[in-house]
Scaffold this active site. Sequence first.
Site, short mmCIF file in Angstrom:
data_model
loop_
_atom_site.label_atom_id
_atom_site.label_comp_id
_atom_site.label_asym_id
_atom_site.label_seq_id
_atom_site.Cartn_x
_atom_site.Cartn_y
_atom_site.Cartn_z
N LYS A 54 0.84 -1.21 0.00
CA LYS A 54 0.00 0.00 0.00
C LYS A 54 0.87 1.25 0.00
CE LYS A 54 -3.80 -2.53 2.13
NZ LYS A 54 -4.61 -2.88 3.30
N GLN A 98 -4.59 -1.75 9.86
CA GLN A 98 -4.58 -3.05 9.20
C GLN A 98 -5.18 -4.12 10.11
OE1 GLN A 98 -3.83 -3.43 6.02
NE2 GLN A 98 -3.94 -5.67 5.92
N ASP A 121 -10.98 2.94 4.76
CA ASP A 121 -11.29 1.51 4.65
C ASP A 121 -12.80 1.26 4.64
OD1 ASP A 121 -9.36 -0.49 4.40
OD2 ASP A 121 -8.63 -0.16 6.44
N1 GUN Z 1 -6.96 -6.89 6.16
C1 GUN Z 1 -7.26 -7.56 5.02
N2 GUN Z 1 -7.78 -6.70 4.10
C2 GUN Z 1 -7.80 -5.48 4.68
C3 GUN Z 1 -8.22 -4.20 4.22
O1 GUN Z 1 -8.70 -4.02 3.10
N3 GUN Z 1 -8.07 -3.19 5.12
C4 GUN Z 1 -7.56 -3.38 6.36
N4 GUN Z 1 -7.48 -2.33 7.16
N5 GUN Z 1 -7.19 -4.55 6.82
C5 GUN Z 1 -7.30 -5.61 5.98
#
Ligand code: GUN
Length: 294
Positions: A54, A98, A121
């Site tokens: 990311k 995350q 998110d």
């Molecule tokens: N863990 C797995 N996919 C995601 C996501 O899209 N965002 C976040 N914050 N955690 C994740």
Amino acid sequence: MRAKLIDGKAIAESLREEVKQSVDERLSKGLPVPGLATVIVGDNPASRVYVRMKHKACEEVGILSIGHELPANAKQAQVEDLVRKLNADPKIHGILVQLPLPAGLDEESVLNTISLQKDVDGFHPINIGRLAQKGREPLFVPATPSGVMTLLEHTGVKLEGANAVVLGRSNIVGMPVSLLLVSANATVTICHSRTKDLPGIIREADILVAAVGIPEYVKGDWIKPGAIVIDVGVNRVEDDTLKRGYRLVGDVDFEEAGEVAGAITPVPGGVGPMTIATLLQNTLRAARLADGNG
Ligand code: GUN
């Protein structure tokens, strides 16, 4: 292979290019650089890989990204204090914590602490609640489900009235993608580990979204001929012929399903790149919201 390949990598690349152009335009107008803060708690290796990807994607499109790491034994208050600090930081437009968080932390409470305007998110309970209600719109839609919808749009499939089957009911993918499909007027069946006659239900699907996290679980003879198959799974399976000792496979047996489906996403190169591209779009939107241009 009979099915058309849905090239998530190429579609994501063009979305990223669009974001990059918009960021450049902002800068030429003297508007602030969009800023994303990520928070990792603990040392889940997969989370580290995803967050690194990311940050790299942000850098490529000119989005500022700042990573924060807390130890696995961080207290609830420590995580939430960090989120509050980021809420108050004007350089930060989007906050991504995350998931999963280490056991013992209250995930809902952490997500609830993120400012709605910075919830790139889309996991804040209010954003998810709005997604679930008719006539209401969340400020942000979760990245992977939104990426799945963009891939479906690219196939040209008519969602209205289609039978869509979603395999998996997670907060991150299965449930929000089901809500988005309902909003698009598909008839949605949500399947999970207790579902009876899974193959029989999947055989009725014009659209299948597999997000169950079990390698090559869905077999070719479960697929309706001509169906659109979106495979969200990213699973490691041992492979001694490769230097790294494993390969990545989805939740669908790609070789078998590819002989029956009308179109299918590969793993890797399908949904994964769309998740990141959508996060970039959401961060740009968060910066626009902060400018006063939702
Ligand atoms: N863990 C797995 N996919 C995601 C996501 O899209 N965002 C976040 N914050 N955690 C994740």
